[in-house]
Design a protein around this motif. Structure first.
Motif, mmCIF file in Angstrom:
data_model
loop_
_atom_site.group_PDB
_atom_site.id
_atom_site.type_symbol
_atom_site.label_atom_id
_atom_site.label_comp_id
_atom_site.label_asym_id
_atom_site.label_seq_id
_atom_site.Cartn_x
_atom_site.Cartn_y
_atom_site.Cartn_z
ATOM 1 N N GLY A 22 0.789 -1.224 0.000
ATOM 2 C CA GLY A 22 0.000 0.000 0.000
ATOM 3 C C GLY A 22 0.818 1.271 0.000
ATOM 4 O O GLY A 22 0.322 2.324 0.345
ATOM 5 N N GLY A 23 2.071 1.188 -0.417
ATOM 6 C CA GLY A 23 2.914 2.369 -0.464
ATOM 7 C C GLY A 23 2.548 3.285 -1.617
ATOM 8 O O GLY A 23 1.578 3.070 -2.333
ATOM 9 N N VAL A 24 3.341 4.310 -1.777
ATOM 10 C CA VAL A 24 3.128 5.264 -2.846
ATOM 11 C C VAL A 24 3.607 4.632 -4.148
ATOM 12 O O VAL A 24 4.770 4.289 -4.287
ATOM 13 C CB VAL A 24 3.894 6.572 -2.558
ATOM 14 C CG1 VAL A 24 3.685 7.564 -3.671
ATOM 15 C CG2 VAL A 24 3.448 7.145 -1.225
ATOM 16 N N CYS A 25 2.702 4.448 -5.088
ATOM 17 C CA CYS A 25 3.026 3.784 -6.345
ATOM 18 C C CYS A 25 2.489 4.587 -7.524
ATOM 19 O O CYS A 25 1.490 5.269 -7.410
ATOM 20 C CB CYS A 25 2.399 2.399 -6.402
ATOM 21 S SG CYS A 25 2.859 1.325 -5.046
ATOM 22 N N VAL A 26 3.157 4.454 -8.638
ATOM 23 C CA VAL A 26 2.643 5.028 -9.870
ATOM 24 C C VAL A 26 2.310 3.900 -10.824
ATOM 25 O O VAL A 26 2.868 2.811 -10.741
ATOM 26 C CB VAL A 26 3.630 6.018 -10.531
ATOM 27 C CG1 VAL A 26 3.873 7.218 -9.639
ATOM 28 C CG2 VAL A 26 4.931 5.336 -10.887
ATOM 29 N N GLU A 27 1.367 4.182 -11.702
ATOM 30 C CA GLU A 27 0.990 3.242 -12.741
ATOM 31 C C GLU A 27 1.091 3.952 -14.083
ATOM 32 O O GLU A 27 0.858 5.160 -14.169
ATOM 33 C CB GLU A 27 -0.443 2.752 -12.549
ATOM 34 C CG GLU A 27 -0.646 1.934 -11.302
ATOM 35 C CD GLU A 27 -2.086 1.499 -11.116
ATOM 36 O OE1 GLU A 27 -2.273 0.357 -10.691
ATOM 37 O OE2 GLU A 27 -3.009 2.290 -11.400
ATOM 38 N N VAL A 28 1.437 3.210 -15.102
ATOM 39 C CA VAL A 28 1.476 3.739 -16.461
ATOM 40 C C VAL A 28 0.607 2.851 -17.349
ATOM 41 O O VAL A 28 0.384 1.688 -17.047
ATOM 42 C CB VAL A 28 2.911 3.826 -17.018
ATOM 43 C CG1 VAL A 28 3.760 4.772 -16.195
ATOM 44 C CG2 VAL A 28 3.560 2.461 -17.092
ATOM 45 N N ALA A 29 0.131 3.433 -18.424
ATOM 46 C CA ALA A 29 -0.659 2.683 -19.407
ATOM 47 C C ALA A 29 0.083 2.694 -20.734
ATOM 48 O O ALA A 29 0.710 3.693 -21.107
ATOM 49 C CB ALA A 29 -2.041 3.301 -19.566
ATOM 50 N N ASP A 30 0.030 1.576 -21.419
ATOM 51 C CA ASP A 30 0.645 1.447 -22.736
ATOM 52 C C ASP A 30 -0.427 1.590 -23.811
ATOM 53 O O ASP A 30 -1.610 1.702 -23.514
ATOM 54 C CB ASP A 30 1.314 0.074 -22.855
ATOM 55 C CG ASP A 30 2.440 -0.102 -21.845
ATOM 56 O OD1 ASP A 30 3.191 0.854 -21.610
ATOM 57 O OD2 ASP A 30 2.556 -1.202 -21.291
ATOM 58 N N GLU A 31 -0.002 1.552 -25.029
ATOM 59 C CA GLU A 31 -0.895 1.520 -26.197
ATOM 60 C C GLU A 31 -1.683 2.809 -26.435
ATOM 61 O O GLU A 31 -2.731 2.774 -27.064
ATOM 62 C CB GLU A 31 -1.861 0.325 -26.122
ATOM 63 C CG GLU A 31 -1.189 -1.012 -25.896
ATOM 64 C CD GLU A 31 -0.169 -1.383 -26.971
ATOM 65 O OE1 GLU A 31 -0.369 -1.027 -28.136
ATOM 66 O OE2 GLU A 31 0.838 -2.014 -26.623
ATOM 67 N N ILE A 32 -1.192 3.934 -25.925
ATOM 68 C CA ILE A 32 -1.803 5.227 -26.237
ATOM 69 C C ILE A 32 -0.821 5.929 -27.171
ATOM 70 O O ILE A 32 0.268 6.321 -26.728
ATOM 71 C CB ILE A 32 -2.046 6.080 -24.963
ATOM 72 C CG1 ILE A 32 -2.831 5.302 -23.901
ATOM 73 C CG2 ILE A 32 -2.725 7.387 -25.328
ATOM 74 C CD1 ILE A 32 -4.226 4.891 -24.279
ATOM 75 N N PRO A 33 -1.132 6.059 -28.453
ATOM 76 C CA PRO A 33 -0.186 6.613 -29.424
ATOM 77 C C PRO A 33 0.387 7.968 -29.024
ATOM 78 O O PRO A 33 -0.352 8.912 -28.767
ATOM 79 C CB PRO A 33 -1.014 6.731 -30.703
ATOM 80 C CG PRO A 33 -2.111 5.735 -30.536
ATOM 81 C CD PRO A 33 -2.420 5.733 -29.058
ATOM 82 N N GLY A 34 1.708 8.030 -28.924
ATOM 83 C CA GLY A 34 2.405 9.282 -28.655
ATOM 84 C C GLY A 34 2.421 9.740 -27.214
ATOM 85 O O GLY A 34 3.052 10.741 -26.902
ATOM 86 N N LEU A 35 1.717 9.040 -26.333
ATOM 87 C CA LEU A 35 1.611 9.478 -24.942
ATOM 88 C C LEU A 35 1.853 8.326 -23.979
ATOM 89 O O LEU A 35 1.610 7.169 -24.300
ATOM 90 C CB LEU A 35 0.215 10.036 -24.657
ATOM 91 C CG LEU A 35 -0.196 11.292 -25.403
ATOM 92 C CD1 LEU A 35 -1.672 11.576 -25.179
ATOM 93 C CD2 LEU A 35 0.649 12.476 -24.978
ATOM 94 N N VAL A 36 2.281 8.687 -22.774
ATOM 95 C CA VAL A 36 2.377 7.719 -21.676
ATOM 96 C C VAL A 36 1.555 8.296 -20.521
ATOM 97 O O VAL A 36 1.982 9.243 -19.862
ATOM 98 C CB VAL A 36 3.837 7.487 -21.231
ATOM 99 C CG1 VAL A 36 3.893 6.523 -20.054
ATOM 100 C CG2 VAL A 36 4.677 6.969 -22.391
ATOM 101 N N PRO A 37 0.362 7.759 -20.295
ATOM 102 C CA PRO A 37 -0.439 8.203 -19.160
ATOM 103 C C PRO A 37 0.156 7.670 -17.851
ATOM 104 O O PRO A 37 0.567 6.511 -17.775
ATOM 105 C CB PRO A 37 -1.812 7.583 -19.405
ATOM 106 C CG PRO A 37 -1.822 7.204 -20.850
ATOM 107 C CD PRO A 37 -0.409 6.880 -21.173
ATOM 108 N N VAL A 38 0.199 8.514 -16.841
ATOM 109 C CA VAL A 38 0.754 8.153 -15.531
ATOM 110 C C VAL A 38 -0.269 8.569 -14.477
ATOM 111 O O VAL A 38 -0.818 9.673 -14.543
ATOM 112 C CB VAL A 38 2.089 8.886 -15.270
ATOM 113 C CG1 VAL A 38 2.657 8.530 -13.915
ATOM 114 C CG2 VAL A 38 3.100 8.573 -16.366
#
Length: 71
Positions: A22-38
């Motif tokens: 349950g610590g501080v974590c980030v997530e990223v999503a793939d497959e979004i053209p030209g962008l990396v959502p965080v």
């Protein structure tokens, strides 16, 4: 100005440095053209940062102590 991508079906993955305590974590999503959502894994329905792919690549290269491509 272009519209923000629809992230409702995005597949998110946690940082490899995250743990399950349950610590501080980030997530990223793939497959979004030209962008990396965080996003914050503790706020999955909260806002996501939309980082240009080239800026994300430079950020990761910097974390690894590498020089970004083209520099």
């Amino acid at each position: 100005m272009r519209a923000a991508p629809d992230l409702s079906t995005a597949v998110w993955r946690k940082s490899s440095y995250s743990n399950n305590e349950g610590g501080v974590c980030v997530e990223v999503a793939d497959e979004i053209p030209g962008l990396v959502p965080v996003r914050d894994s503790q706020r999955p329905h909260g806002p996501a940062l939309l980082i240009p792919h080239h800026a994300w690549a430079a950020f990761i290269a910097g974390l690894k102590g590498e020089r970004p491509a083209g520099r």
